[in-house]
Write a protein that holds these residues in place. Sequence first.
Motif, mmCIF file in Angstrom:
data_model
loop_
_atom_site.group_PDB
_atom_site.id
_atom_site.type_symbol
_atom_site.label_atom_id
_atom_site.label_comp_id
_atom_site.label_asym_id
_atom_site.label_seq_id
_atom_site.Cartn_x
_atom_site.Cartn_y
_atom_site.Cartn_z
ATOM 1 N N UNK A 174 0.846 -1.183 0.000
ATOM 2 C CA UNK A 174 0.000 0.000 0.000
ATOM 3 C C UNK A 174 0.886 1.240 0.000
ATOM 4 N N UNK A 187 -7.556 -1.479 -2.360
ATOM 5 C CA UNK A 187 -6.558 -1.808 -1.336
ATOM 6 C C UNK A 187 -6.467 -0.731 -0.271
ATOM 7 N N UNK A 188 -7.472 0.137 -0.203
ATOM 8 C CA UNK A 188 -7.464 1.118 0.871
ATOM 9 C C UNK A 188 -7.403 2.537 0.351
ATOM 10 N N UNK A 189 -7.046 3.455 1.235
ATOM 11 C CA UNK A 189 -7.190 4.881 0.975
ATOM 12 C C UNK A 189 -6.672 5.328 -0.391
ATOM 13 N N UNK A 190 -5.389 5.062 -0.680
ATOM 14 C CA UNK A 190 -4.815 5.606 -1.905
ATOM 15 C C UNK A 190 -4.783 4.580 -3.030
ATOM 16 N N UNK A 191 -5.797 3.759 -3.061
ATOM 17 C CA UNK A 191 -5.901 2.726 -4.102
ATOM 18 C C UNK A 191 -5.686 3.321 -5.491
ATOM 19 N N UNK A 192 -6.324 4.471 -5.744
ATOM 20 C CA UNK A 192 -6.258 5.023 -7.094
ATOM 21 C C UNK A 192 -4.919 5.708 -7.378
ATOM 22 N N UNK A 193 -4.055 5.733 -6.370
ATOM 23 C CA UNK A 193 -2.719 6.294 -6.630
ATOM 24 C C UNK A 193 -1.671 5.200 -6.742
ATOM 25 N N UNK A 194 -2.116 3.962 -6.681
ATOM 26 C CA UNK A 194 -1.195 2.832 -6.857
ATOM 27 C C UNK A 194 -1.068 2.583 -8.346
ATOM 28 N N UNK A 232 -13.713 6.817 -0.687
ATOM 29 C CA UNK A 232 -13.840 5.375 -0.437
ATOM 30 C C UNK A 232 -15.012 5.078 0.495
ATOM 31 N N UNK A 248 -11.873 3.791 -8.182
ATOM 32 C CA UNK A 248 -10.786 4.748 -8.345
ATOM 33 C C UNK A 248 -11.300 6.150 -8.079
#
Lengths: 364, 569
Positions: A111, A186-193, B79, B460
């Motif tokens: 993460x 996968x949690x808070x910053x999913x879209x920044x992975x 989220x 996203x």
Amino acid sequence: MNLFRGLPIYPEPASENALRYDLLFWTITLLSFFFFVLVGGLALYFVAKYRSGSNVVRSNPMDHHTGLEILWSGIPILLALAVFAWSTNNFVNHQRRMPKDALEVFVIGKRWMWHLQHMNGIRENNELHVPVGTPVKMTMISQDVIHAMYLPDFRAQFHVVPGRYTELHFTPTKVGRFKMLCAMHCGTKHSEMVGFVHVMEKAEFARWLENGGNRNIPVALDMKERGAQVWAEKNCGNCHGDSDNVRGPSLAGLMGSKRQMTDGTTVLADRTYVRDSITAPWRQITQGYRAEMPEYSNLTEPDILALTAFIESLTKPSGEAPADALSPRDKTRPLTSADDNVTDIANKYGKPVVGQQQLGGSRK
Amino acid sequence: MSTTLQEQIASPERGVKKNYLNADHTIASWLLTTDHKRIAVLYLVSISIMFFIGSIAAAFVRFELTSPYGQWLTSEQYNKMFTAHGVVMIFFFLIPSVPAVLGNFVLPMAIGARDLAFPRLNLLSWYFFVIAAVLMLATLAMGGIDTGWTFYTPLSSLYSDTQVTMALVAAFIAGFSSIFTGLNFVATVHKMRAPGMTWFRMPLFVWGSYATSLVILLGTPVVAITLLLVLFERVFKIGIFSPELGGDPVLFQHMFWFYSHPAVYIMILPAMGVVSELFACFSRRRVFGYEFVAFSSLGIASLGFLVWGHHMFLSSQSVFQGVVFSLLSFMVAIPSAVKAFNWTVTLYKGSVHLTTPMIYALAFLGLFLIGGLTGLYLASMDTDVHLTGTYFIVAHFHYVMVGGGILGFLGGLHFWWPKMFGRMYSEFWGRLSALIVFVGFNFTFFPQFMLGYLGMPRRYHLYAFAPEWQFYNVLSTAGATVLGVGFLLPAFYLTASLVKGKKAGPNPWGAKGLEWENADSPPITENFERIPIVTGQVYDYDAEEDSRLIRAELDDHERRDKAHLPGEH
């Protein structure tokens, strides 16, 4: 019309698999379109024709017709089976069959970033450089929650799971920059992975390798060398020697072999097996031994990967090396027969080695 | 079918006829009622509130996605929004919608019973629902959850530091609410059918509800256990799903989807039943291939239990497992196709009335076709690789669950509304809002198929790395706005109909069925004066006769108009 200029309607087909995939995708689309128009059109036609009060013949309506039922169950079944066969063949024989001579890349999902490592030790974060036209195989593991490595332009995706290695492969056919996304929440910053795969010309990629990934920092150790270091640090050789002894089995020639367990089962020794044997050795005990090995669950994922790569390179001192044990890139610098000896390798790489390693260039 | 209607009408007591609504006016009489009709109304009010809350969350999500840079919410808030939307809509709206509202109201009447088999259990079910809903709303108020409605481990068990524990308890309790309803329906259908109401005289809505109840009974306990195990891992650190604690993260997916895939059928099967009723009534025809449609419900219910692995083709389950699940998933598509064909052919030689419920039924057919056909891409393993985890999935299940589930619910609600409250709503607003829903829905979700194929992963928040996706996102949000209006309109004209609507009479649609032919609108508390005796077939419509009458009426009007014309000049 300016609004629609550059509006994408399909993702770039940038891998060998992409065209194979798109052919099936658009075939299903065509089939779906046909059935949608057929049923929807028929319904609208009937609604218009048989509006209440319309002057049409309504006598002798049918309530049921078994032949018709069989027909409209049968045809979809046959079509479904055809699509199933086609798709399953694609999936089993192309998506999930790993190429033998692929460029190996190791992926650690955490993460919220992708950590990637080449066999020769070059590490990258959220970026991956690969040569065009070469099969690439990813061996992936997560350090925390479940992620999914998703490469839309290559039509490739697979989950990245904690505690086990998963694999994925693709053969890029276009030079350029392509998305590398996490497709499992996968949690808070999913879209920044999010990262990119840089597909380069082969010659350019070779230069890139020589430069240690254009970072002008020498690559300290390749994966096996780092693995040997871990091996020495943890004194694995104390118990796992050149040959089986009373403390533990030899690991030479382990990878890819069938192992007999104390519970009577036979296990294929793959990377996940080796990993399990390091982090939870008490789970599966090789026949003839007791659950004596302490668990090394505090090793980091990169170290476990390196150690696994090292163990993979161990071959029986006297016997021939199994061809698959080494990845092709490393065959360019074959290990000497002395290297094959477990203790020797550990001695050779066990000392801290900083900065004086050959770079990727010396082994092309 | 025999009728006791005359007796009901003939015995007006003190001027105002008694019915289940005016039988008693105290609040206690509502909160302690065991009347299935009143419980249905209680459920209708509760799930409408939950639907509104879930829609607000969706509005935030759609609004935020108009920008690739996420300008209004933080990622954490975003989220929590989509999780709130999913959890509220699935556990607190879709699953109870058709069974607990329409099923509760109609099912006993449709088979000629005075109530469900266990009336007090029925009331308990509603209380469990309310407790769960309040707990879930408290969870949201206390900060919410960010795991997505799927609660995938180990994210939900060890990593998320939001209110997961409380949400799990709420979902666990909500599960019991639907188990009670399912249990009640199964017992009622088996034991309480009126004399002469054989299995193959049951309306297809009853068949659909029956099949659904079986799925609820067999599936819900599994998800309840699963959620409890997540809870144990989270609270007591007992390793079940987390590799760090010695567990297996993929095991959770097996257990979760073992229920949650059949749960899709819990949402769609009763809606299919509703739509069968609508097609029959408003085509004035017996549903074509009645037995096939009835058995297809059972086929879907049983096959539906064997396909959960198609959510997991990429989860690291074995390839062989994948092949089996893929094949079975293709097979479950067949009974759905059979239904669609049979509905379409029911229109043939019918006498089609394009009333509000019928427009919903036709919209259902169109959207369900798209939802079902796009399921093929996901049952097929190869095409699934690129589409799973993307907006393609989001679009697909909204076509099935909203296009199917909610449109079926709205169609049924408009169909039985006159029966429930004895008043007609405005046909004009009804038809208009049905059309708005249909158009808005397609504008919302069709662009999401495109986004998914282009590779936009679901959940996203930011997509600054791919601004070319913005056009489709803006289009989708615009559509969602229209859809929102379409969903909001019924709240007004249906409520208005309670006061201003003209009296419906026992059978305003000219429908067949015990609830229409043998009971008043609204029905009396005991449903029927005397238990009806069923002597005829189900769906005993005559399209030819119906159309002849209407034509005669039209001709009559025309003739009268012509006769008047010269005089007016």
